[in-house]
Design a protein around this motif. Structure first.
Motif, PDB file in Angstrom:
ATOM      1  N   GLN A  78       0.816  -1.301  -0.001  1.00 35.86           N
ATOM      2  CA  GLN A  78      -0.068  -0.229   0.135  1.00 35.86           C
ATOM      3  C   GLN A  78       0.841   1.066   0.088  1.00 35.86           C
ATOM      4  N   LEU A  79       2.172   1.264   0.668  1.00 36.03           N
ATOM      5  CA  LEU A  79       2.887   2.245   0.465  1.00 36.03           C
ATOM      6  C   LEU A  79       3.901   2.354  -0.610  1.00 36.03           C
ATOM      7  N   ASP A  90      21.803  -5.909 -18.519  1.00 32.91           N
ATOM      8  CA  ASP A  90      22.263  -6.697 -19.665  1.00 32.91           C
ATOM      9  C   ASP A  90      21.077  -7.219 -20.390  1.00 32.91           C
ATOM     10  N   MET A  91      20.458  -6.370 -21.518  1.00 31.81           N
ATOM     11  CA  MET A  91      19.355  -6.624 -22.185  1.00 31.81           C
ATOM     12  C   MET A  91      19.713  -7.822 -23.438  1.00 31.81           C
ATOM     13  N   SER A  92      20.765  -8.081 -23.464  1.00 33.40           N
ATOM     14  CA  SER A  92      21.131  -9.035 -24.476  1.00 33.40           C
ATOM     15  C   SER A  92      21.604 -10.534 -23.759  1.00 33.40           C
ATOM     16  N   GLY A  93      21.509 -10.524 -22.297  1.00 29.82           N
ATOM     17  CA  GLY A  93      22.032 -11.668 -21.765  1.00 29.82           C
ATOM     18  C   GLY A  93      20.730 -12.664 -21.505  1.00 29.82           C
ATOM     19  N   PHE A  94      19.669 -12.390 -21.793  1.00 26.34           N
ATOM     20  CA  PHE A  94      18.566 -13.550 -21.512  1.00 26.34           C
ATOM     21  C   PHE A  94      17.563 -13.772 -22.690  1.00 26.34           C
ATOM     22  N   ASP A  95      16.966 -14.758 -22.797  1.00 27.16           N
ATOM     23  CA  ASP A  95      15.875 -15.031 -23.881  1.00 27.16           C
ATOM     24  C   ASP A  95      14.548 -14.420 -23.375  1.00 27.16           C
ATOM     25  N   VAL A  96      14.133 -14.871 -22.070  1.00 30.33           N
ATOM     26  CA  VAL A  96      12.833 -14.486 -21.665  1.00 30.33           C
ATOM     27  C   VAL A  96      13.025 -14.025 -20.093  1.00 30.33           C
ATOM     28  N   LEU A  97      12.129 -12.970 -19.880  1.00 27.55           N
ATOM     29  CA  LEU A  97      12.083 -12.489 -18.674  1.00 27.55           C
ATOM     30  C   LEU A  97      10.858 -13.208 -17.858  1.00 27.55           C
ATOM     31  N   ALA A  98      11.290 -13.430 -16.827  1.00 29.69           N
ATOM     32  CA  ALA A  98      10.022 -14.301 -15.884  1.00 29.69           C
ATOM     33  C   ALA A  98      10.037 -13.377 -14.823  1.00 29.69           C
ATOM     34  N   GLY A  99       8.866 -12.718 -14.667  1.00 32.69           N
ATOM     35  CA  GLY A  99       8.302 -11.769 -13.719  1.00 32.69           C
ATOM     36  C   GLY A  99       7.206 -12.162 -12.927  1.00 32.69           C
ATOM     37  N   VAL A 100       7.204 -11.743 -11.755  1.00 32.72           N
ATOM     38  CA  VAL A 100       6.167 -12.133 -10.733  1.00 32.72           C
ATOM     39  C   VAL A 100       6.012 -11.036  -9.766  1.00 32.72           C
ATOM     40  N   LEU A 101       4.513 -10.671  -9.697  1.00 33.51           N
ATOM     41  CA  LEU A 101       4.202  -9.652  -8.756  1.00 33.51           C
ATOM     42  C   LEU A 101       3.629 -10.405  -7.511  1.00 33.51           C
ATOM     43  N   PHE A 102       4.137  -9.596  -6.419  1.00 31.52           N
ATOM     44  CA  PHE A 102       3.746 -10.392  -5.021  1.00 31.52           C
ATOM     45  C   PHE A 102       2.881  -9.199  -4.457  1.00 31.52           C
ATOM     46  N   ASP A 103       1.858  -9.591  -3.367  1.00 31.23           N
ATOM     47  CA  ASP A 103       1.039  -8.753  -2.566  1.00 31.23           C
ATOM     48  C   ASP A 103       2.097  -8.391  -1.329  1.00 31.23           C
TER      49      ASP A 103
END
Length: 162
Positions: A78-79, A90-103
């Protein structure tokens, strides 16, 4: 647990003990904020990826086919409701971004696998930090090539009594 009865020193000692226990269980790998380490652990558990050493630049894990994953997590509170992930250097260092949002309580709210091309297209370079800034907004889940893996991570989190 009634935390009001504890002194500041006791609360910080408890916090330290919790982080140490999470490291002992090999969920966390560093002494930093646990969000990133927990995100890496969840994705690797959910998909059987091999976690890279902490010193590897550009990616955090690989799968059996050699696909390189940059793993990022963001804890919304909330803050601070910003969806900005930590710096991508490093934008060229990975093939896929695995992203997660936590509460705020580290419950998985949403998670996705995002092709690196999409990350590059939607990131902004920040000269001050010499890195790229990417926001994990809700519209990402509707973008072509993005895979919603929320249920996969939620399942691991709910069964993670390591």
């Amino acid at each position: 647990m009634n935390l009001k009865k504890y002194t500041v020193a006791e609360l910080l000692e408890t916090h330290t003990a919790v982080l140490n226990e999470l490291r002992d269980r090999e969920i966390l790998r560093s002494a930093n904020n646990p969000t990133g380490d927990y995100a890496e652990w969840l994705f690797c558990q959910a998909f059987g990826w091999d976690q890279a050493a902490n010193s590897v630049k550009g990616f955090d894990a690989t799968d059996a086919e050699g696909i390189r994953y940059q793993i990022k997590g963001r804890r919304l509170h909330q803050l601070n409701t910003s969806r900005q992930l930590s710096a991508i250097r490093d934008m060229s260092g990975f093939d896929v971004l695995a992203g997660v949002l936590f509460d705020a309580a580290f419950v998985v709210s949403r998670a996705a696998l995002i092709p690196s091309e999409l990350v590059r297209d939607r990131s902004k370079f920040t000269e001050h930090t010499n890195s790229h800034r990417f926001l994990l907004r809700d519209d990402i889940w509707n973008a072509e090539g993005v895979v919603d893996v929320t249920a996969n991570l939620q399942q691991v989190a709910s069964n993670s009594d390591v």
